[in-house]
Design a protein around this motif. Sequence first.
Motif, mmCIF file in Angstrom:
data_model
loop_
_atom_site.group_PDB
_atom_site.id
_atom_site.type_symbol
_atom_site.label_atom_id
_atom_site.label_comp_id
_atom_site.label_asym_id
_atom_site.label_seq_id
_atom_site.Cartn_x
_atom_site.Cartn_y
_atom_site.Cartn_z
ATOM 1 N N SER A 247 -92.072 -49.013 50.936
ATOM 2 C CA SER A 247 -91.054 -49.803 51.626
ATOM 3 C C SER A 247 -91.771 -50.680 52.643
ATOM 4 C CB SER A 247 -90.031 -48.901 52.331
ATOM 5 O OG SER A 247 -90.652 -48.138 53.360
ATOM 6 N N PHE A 248 -91.022 -51.533 53.335
ATOM 7 C CA PHE A 248 -91.607 -52.436 54.337
ATOM 8 C C PHE A 248 -92.732 -53.281 53.749
ATOM 9 C CE2 PHE A 248 -89.772 -49.261 57.328
ATOM 10 C CZ PHE A 248 -88.947 -50.122 58.015
ATOM 11 N N HIS A 249 -92.668 -53.550 52.432
ATOM 12 C CA HIS A 249 -93.587 -54.482 51.793
ATOM 13 C C HIS A 249 -92.940 -55.866 51.820
ATOM 14 C CE1 HIS A 249 -90.738 -52.916 48.843
ATOM 15 N NE2 HIS A 249 -90.880 -54.061 48.184
ATOM 16 N N SER A 250 -93.587 -56.830 51.221
ATOM 17 C CA SER A 250 -92.977 -58.144 51.028
ATOM 18 C C SER A 250 -93.207 -58.564 49.581
ATOM 19 C CB SER A 250 -93.561 -59.184 51.987
ATOM 20 O OG SER A 250 -94.934 -59.414 51.699
ATOM 21 N N ALA A 251 -92.389 -59.495 49.124
ATOM 22 C CA ALA A 251 -92.535 -59.994 47.752
ATOM 23 C C ALA A 251 -92.032 -61.425 47.692
ATOM 24 C CB ALA A 251 -91.766 -59.109 46.771
ATOM 25 N N VAL A 252 -92.678 -62.226 46.858
ATOM 26 C CA VAL A 252 -92.231 -63.595 46.614
ATOM 27 C C VAL A 252 -92.290 -63.857 45.116
ATOM 28 C CG1 VAL A 252 -92.873 -64.566 48.854
ATOM 29 C CG2 VAL A 252 -94.578 -64.460 47.032
ATOM 30 N N CYS A 253 -91.419 -64.722 44.662
ATOM 31 C CA CYS A 253 -91.414 -65.116 43.259
ATOM 32 C C CYS A 253 -92.312 -66.329 43.063
ATOM 33 C CB CYS A 253 -89.992 -65.445 42.803
ATOM 34 S SG CYS A 253 -89.047 -63.977 42.356
ATOM 35 N N LEU A 254 -93.087 -66.315 41.997
ATOM 36 C CA LEU A 254 -93.980 -67.422 41.679
ATOM 37 C C LEU A 254 -93.671 -67.917 40.281
ATOM 38 C CD1 LEU A 254 -97.401 -65.979 42.904
ATOM 39 C CD2 LEU A 254 -95.862 -67.487 44.151
ATOM 40 N N ARG A 255 -93.581 -69.210 40.127
ATOM 41 C CA ARG A 255 -93.501 -69.784 38.793
ATOM 42 C C ARG A 255 -94.909 -70.121 38.325
ATOM 43 N NH1 ARG A 255 -91.485 -74.458 41.921
ATOM 44 N NH2 ARG A 255 -92.999 -76.162 41.756
#
Length: 386
Positions: A247-255
Amino acid sequence: MENDKCSKVELARLGAGACVVEDQVYLWRGDSDGRTHVNDLCVLDLNSTGTLRRVRTDSDNLSQFPLGSCSMAICSIGHVIYTFGGWHSDKLYYSRSDLVHALDLQKMIWREVVAVNPEVRPGRKDKCGMVENLGNLCIFGGYGYRTSHQEKEGLFSQEPGGFLCWTNELHLFNVQTREWSVPECVGTPPPPCAAFSFNKIDQHRVLLFGGRQCYGRVNDVHILNMDTWEWSGAKYPIGDLWPSPRSFHSAVCLRDPNSGSTRCQKLLVLWGMDLQADPINDIWLLDVDQMKWTQLPCAAGSQRVWHSTVAYYPSEHEASVLTFGGSPVNVFQHSNVRLSEVVKMEFGVKSLYRICAAFIIANIDLFRPSLVQLPPRVLTYINKLI
């Protein structure tokens, strides 16, 4: 409006809200050494040298500023940034918010978006997820105070011996009509959870990964279809490689910069907190179509938790990821340790235009006499960088 450079002290924060609007990154509040930040934004112009500057925001009165100062949900619709929830300190105690606020980026003025049906709104909470969907704010999960609606629908998981709870309630807020609504979902939703990542992978779907549930942290993947309001149930990726529970991670979407598609094809997951509440030093990339994880190289000692991450596209064939703040240690044991360094990751291939511009900047003394010969658009770009 102030435009001073943001100091390292100001950047050393936990749980700040971060989002990209056009060519600007906006970093809002967060917690620093147990203190909340004033009503300033740290703004990064992606076409400039990369210096974060402080921009003062205002409101018609103090009540129009967001209450939530840490772990609020944040996203943008057009040129307006919206926040929901978050926790804040009020002298002797901590509290949580259940209000929506909007920042007009053209006027830099906050206002509370007062709901016409407040009885339908979510509970007061933080660490929830929020994305934009057809002019609505779609808000899921979180950790906070139990509501009668949660009790009626069984949408909570009580903390043992406490009065706070995790929830898996889902709400929509129409920013034009100012109405709350509760979609009727089908399928198997995630259990009540908080501190997960919640990212749009295309115009209609959201991917949830990880988070904290009542009895521990998890590494589940769930997908919500916002056309049909159907939950996928837990999806188990192909292969043996799989991020550990966090938990307390981060995530982003990449094309894929080379595909020409604007649809998310990869989910980048950065660091996080493990089952013992210690930081995890790894970075993962999920192929959304194949549901297959790949672990990426990660520098020793780069771990952090409770940080903020955004992604943007400097050119057609490259993507950049920026991470702000967070802590490199167990925040429950060392609550005053913060990171001020901004971490940048790059994917794809830089355009020839940007490679040449970078070379000019690196050798500016040599090229300065010849800058006037550049086309006006190029000269403007170079001047922003020097």
